[in-house]
Scaffold this motif. Structure first.
Motif, short mmCIF file in Angstrom:
data_model
loop_
_atom_site.label_atom_id
_atom_site.label_comp_id
_atom_site.label_asym_id
_atom_site.label_seq_id
_atom_site.Cartn_x
_atom_site.Cartn_y
_atom_site.Cartn_z
N LEU A 3 1.55 -0.97 3.61
CA LEU A 3 0.23 -0.85 4.32
C LEU A 3 0.66 -0.17 5.69
N VAL A 4 0.58 0.96 5.74
CA VAL A 4 0.84 1.85 6.95
C VAL A 4 -0.36 2.80 7.19
N SER A 5 -0.14 2.96 8.68
CA SER A 5 -1.47 3.93 9.05
C SER A 5 -1.56 5.26 8.46
N SER A 6 -2.68 5.86 8.16
CA SER A 6 -2.81 7.01 7.43
C SER A 6 -3.94 7.69 8.06
N THR A 7 -3.54 9.03 8.31
CA THR A 7 -4.54 9.92 9.15
C THR A 7 -5.00 11.18 8.27
N SER A 8 -4.80 11.09 7.00
CA SER A 8 -5.16 12.01 5.96
C SER A 8 -6.56 12.15 5.97
N SER A 9 -7.20 13.34 5.90
CA SER A 9 -8.54 13.39 6.02
C SER A 9 -9.13 13.06 4.58
N ILE A 10 -10.26 12.53 4.56
CA ILE A 10 -10.79 12.07 3.01
C ILE A 10 -11.89 12.87 2.70
N LYS A 11 -11.61 13.24 1.43
CA LYS A 11 -12.86 14.12 0.92
C LYS A 11 -13.77 13.43 0.24
N ASP A 12 -14.94 13.64 0.07
CA ASP A 12 -15.95 12.71 -0.98
C ASP A 12 -15.67 13.23 -2.34
N LEU A 13 -15.55 12.11 -3.25
CA LEU A 13 -15.44 12.48 -4.59
C LEU A 13 -16.55 13.27 -5.31
N ALA A 14 -17.54 13.63 -4.66
CA ALA A 14 -18.52 14.61 -5.16
C ALA A 14 -17.98 15.90 -5.24
N ASP A 15 -16.64 16.21 -4.74
CA ASP A 15 -16.14 17.52 -4.99
C ASP A 15 -15.46 17.71 -6.02
N VAL A 16 -15.56 16.66 -6.94
CA VAL A 16 -14.63 16.89 -7.93
C VAL A 16 -15.31 17.67 -9.19
N ASP A 17 -14.70 18.54 -10.06
CA ASP A 17 -15.24 19.38 -11.02
C ASP A 17 -15.83 18.75 -12.25
N LEU A 18 -15.20 17.67 -12.78
CA LEU A 18 -15.76 16.79 -13.79
C LEU A 18 -15.42 15.29 -13.93
N ARG A 19 -16.46 14.57 -14.08
CA ARG A 19 -16.46 13.27 -14.22
C ARG A 19 -16.43 12.61 -15.56
N ILE A 20 -15.43 11.74 -15.80
CA ILE A 20 -15.57 11.02 -17.19
C ILE A 20 -15.84 9.66 -16.87
N VAL A 21 -16.88 9.08 -17.50
CA VAL A 21 -17.25 7.87 -17.53
C VAL A 21 -16.70 7.06 -18.76
N MET A 22 -15.98 5.97 -18.92
CA MET A 22 -15.14 5.45 -19.90
C MET A 22 -15.80 3.97 -19.59
N CYS A 23 -16.25 3.36 -21.03
CA CYS A 23 -16.82 2.20 -21.10
C CYS A 23 -16.10 1.51 -22.10
N LEU A 24 -15.00 0.73 -21.57
CA LEU A 24 -14.04 0.09 -22.57
C LEU A 24 -14.01 -1.40 -22.07
N MET A 25 -13.92 -2.36 -22.85
CA MET A 25 -13.59 -3.77 -22.53
C MET A 25 -12.13 -3.96 -22.37
N CYS A 26 -11.71 -4.80 -21.46
CA CYS A 26 -10.29 -5.04 -21.37
C CYS A 26 -9.85 -6.02 -22.31
N GLY A 27 -8.58 -5.50 -23.15
CA GLY A 27 -8.22 -6.30 -24.24
C GLY A 27 -8.60 -5.71 -25.49
N ASP A 28 -9.62 -4.68 -25.60
CA ASP A 28 -9.93 -3.73 -26.85
C ASP A 28 -8.68 -3.03 -27.21
N PRO A 29 -8.58 -3.27 -28.45
CA PRO A 29 -7.43 -2.40 -29.29
C PRO A 29 -7.47 -0.80 -29.00
N PHE A 30 -8.64 -0.44 -28.67
CA PHE A 30 -8.61 1.04 -28.30
C PHE A 30 -8.07 1.54 -27.19
N ASN A 31 -7.09 2.45 -27.11
CA ASN A 31 -6.39 2.82 -26.11
C ASN A 31 -6.89 3.89 -25.13
N ALA A 32 -6.97 3.73 -23.72
CA ALA A 32 -7.51 4.82 -22.93
C ALA A 32 -6.70 6.13 -23.08
#
Length: 700
Positions: free
Chosen positions: A647-676
């Protein structure tokens, strides 16, 4: 007067060694004619001779005495062979001596060398009256004295031999030369002769050799079980083989020559192999000895017992898995009578079964908890419309238990009611505060796994900067938020500042730290009361309360602060170390008891997953009686958390996540056998994959 002897031209004998070996000694003959005689030793054999009558001998001696008496020379009667003497013969010889002018009698044994010198010295004293009178000692008393003298000389000689001879390969010629000047050697040789001295030496050397062989044998026999373990560990391979066939089997093993050596000459203990100290391999002919056969039988029995014990373990585990009486949380004392039998006790100790039972209980308890968690998810409607702090009332808990009570997955935890209730409360907390930290599947929560998968692909530049910053002087600074209502935060801040130096420095374990305090007493959603500012990033938070209202304020403020950072890059406030402190409230008029406040504080601390300190347990009482040692412990804990969490000070600039090119929404239940990983790896392995500039832990 001269006396003529009738033994002319006969050999003179000096010792018993000369008998039969006359040619090996100097030969001297008795002189013929007359010679001067000063006295006589009249010898009488008192042993039991073959075809010889003692009375006839005594008559001959009596006649001989009559002839000797005419010479007027001194006479001493010598009884010979007293070591084999007959008591009657000895008594009759003494009677004869008394009847002849009380002649002196000396009892001797040439074989035992007893009183031989005494016989001659007695005669010399009779010849030369000026000499002192010699005391005549009876045979058995003289024999005892001589035996003691010889025994003492023998002990000293044996001590000398043991001191000089340490190796069984020593020779008599070499050792006797070393001992030549030793008085112990000289005395014993004088008393017993060189041959007996050599015999004792040879006995000592033989004993050394046997001890050496025995040490080697014990070493080989100690190594033999290890050889069996390495070469023939399989019971099925040797169970029905004889010792001869086992020896042939051993010779076929690849590592045979690592453990054994086959000698051209046998047995091994009669060869030079006993002195080959560099080769510790087992002589193979040792296998033909009884101790080796016993060790093989012990190895065979050990393998059989191990198999039987393994079978007992399997049978016991199967018994646990199939028994309807074994339920989660059932104590061993209750379960023992249902699953144990005499065969189990015969082969294994109860402690081993208890360990197996404990592991089985752990498994079925974990499985029961997982199934109960699934049950809670299936009845999610039961947890709607709870209070804001997600703490159900007794009535609501009663309704939940009534609805779930008929379910077998609920009944499975009936012996673990406290843990079952804790799972319900944890589930409620997750429903109202769904984060990866509160996830029931933590640390295998899907969110955590995805973050780990992405972070393991590379080290972000921002993380490098943070690691570099960690070694910066910022590590010597502690930023502490003090959260409290109605002046509690400001007053405690003043108390802590009073313990600091003039420039707000605080000493922890001999090191000076800069301590920056931020007391907060209002709405944390307002910028003026925010935990974090552009110039202040907290490393920890002290939460103070002295009533139910001030405790509610703390809970609401922490939750609002956490909610405000969800989805942001600087979301480390979610992990901010918290310490909840009960402050003594003087002049309490609200009717609340200290016990009630402690109990409520402990519940909230469990919910917030933080440290709880109360006046009774930690010694921290608010007022003018603050405990400097306890405050130091709190600050040290925050300092350790600061190091661990970076936990140290950070002065890095923060860009909004809206700048990303591709969004992937994953709906997985914790503990499911299917692997992300199956979805993300094709993307992460792409050549166009690169770190995101926004620095989010789940963005690329």
């Amino acid at each position: 007067a001269a006396t003529k002897l009738a033994s002319a031209e006969k050999l003179m004998y000096f010792c018993t060694d000369q008998l039969g070996l006359e040619q090996d000694f100097e030969q001297k003959q008795m002189p013929d004619g007359k010679l001067l005689v000063d006295g006589f030793l009249l010898c009488i054999d008192v042993s039991r001779g073959m075809n010889r009558n003692f009375d006839d001998q005594l008559k001959f001696v009596s006649n001989l005495y009559n002839q000797l008496a005419k010479t007027k020379k001194p006479i001493v009667v010598v009884l010979t062979k007293c070591d084999e003497g007959v008591e009657r013969y000895i008594r009759d010889a003494h009677t004869f001596a008394l009847s002849k002018k009380n002649l002196q009698v000396v009892e001797t044994s040439a074989r035992s060398n007893v009183n031989i010198d005494l016989a001659f010295s007695t005669l010399v004293q009779l010849i030369d009256k000026s000499r002192g009178k010699t005391k005549i000692i009876p045979y058995f008393e003289a024999l005892k004295q001589q035996s003691q003298q010889i025994a003492a000389a023998k002990d000293k000689y044996e001590w000398l031999v043991s001191r000089i001879v340490k190796n069984h390969n020593e020779t008599w010629s070499n050792v006797s030369r070393k001992m030549q000047s030793s008085p112990e050697y000289q005395d014993y040789v004088y008393l017993e002769g060189t041959q007996k001295a050599k015999k004792l030496f040879l006995q000592h050397v033989h004993r050394l050799k046997q001890e050496h062989i025995e040490r080697r044998r014990k070493m080989y026999l100690a190594l033999l079980p290890q050889a069996f373990e390495a070469l023939i560990p399989d019971l099925d391979e040797i169970d029905h083989l004889s010792c001869v066939k086992v020896e042939k089997l051993l010779e076929t093993k690849p590592d045979f020559l690592k453990w054994f050596i086959v000698l051209e000459e046998t047995p091994w203990d009669a060869t030079s192999h006993i002195d080959n100290m560099e080769n510790e391999r087992i002589p193979f002919d040792l296998m033909e000895t009884q101790p080796a056969e016993q060790l093989y039988e012990a190895h065979l029995e050990k393998l059989r017992n191990e198999r039987k014990r393994a079978e007992m373990r399997r049978a016991f585990k199967e018994n646990l898995e199939t028994s309807p009486f074994i339920t989660p949380g059932k104590p061993w004392e209750e379960a023992r009578s249902f699953i144990m039998n005499e065969d189990f006790y015969m082969w294994l100790e109860e402690s081993i079964y208890m360990d197996i039972y404990s592991k089985h209980q752990k498994q079925i308890i974990e499985k029961a908890k997982e199934e109960f968690q699934e049950l809670l998810l299936e009845y999610s409607e039961l947890f709607y419309e709870l209070e804001l702090d997600a703490k159900p009332s007794k009535e609501k808990m009663g309704v939940i238990q009534d609805v779930l009570g008929e379910e077998q997955r609920f009944k499975a935890l009936q012996k673990l009611q406290a843990e079952r209730d804790a799972l319900i409360l944890k589930h409620i907390h997750f429903v109202y505060h769904p984060t990866k930290e509160t996830c029931p599947s933590c640390p295998v929560c899907v969110d955590s796994k995805i973050e780990h998968l992405i972070s393991s692909r590379f080290i972000r530049p921002s993380e490098r900067n943070q690691k570099n910053l960690l070694s910066d002087s910022n590590i010597d600074r502690i930023n502490l938020v003090i959260l409290g209502k109605d002046g509690l935060a400001r007053e405690l801040a003043n108390e802590i500042r009073a313990l600091c130096t003039n420039d707000d420095k605080y000493v922890i374990e001999g090191k000076m730290y800069e301590l920056s305090l931020r007391p907060i007493e209002g709405n944390v959603r307002l910028p003026v009361n925010s935990f974090q500012t552009p110039t202040f990033q907290p490393h920890g938070c002290l939460c103070l309360y002295n009533s139910k209202e001030s405790l509610s304020y703390v809970v609401e403020s922490i939750e609002k602060s956490r909610e405000s950072t969800i989805g942001r890059r600087d979301n480390h406030l979610v992990h901010l170390p918290l310490t909840l402190i009960l402050v003594n409230k003087r002049g309490d008029t609200s009717g609340e008891t200290l016990h009630s406040l402690i109990q409520q504080g402990q519940q909230i601390a469990s919910k917030l997953q933080c440290v709880f300190l109360d006046p009774a347990s930690a010694g921290i009482g608010y007022g003018r009686n603050i405990n400097e040692k306890q405050i130091s412990q709190v600050l040290k804990g925050l300092l350790d958390s600061k190091r661990n969490l970076n936990l140290v000070s950070s002065t890095s600039s923060i860009k909004d996540l809206a700048d990303v090119d591709l969004r992937i929404v994953m709906c997985l239940m914790c503990g499911d056998p299917f692997n992300a990983d199956d979805i993300l790896l094709p993307i992460l392995q792409s050549q166009t994959y690169r770190p995101s500039q926004c620095g989010s832990s789940s963005s690329v």
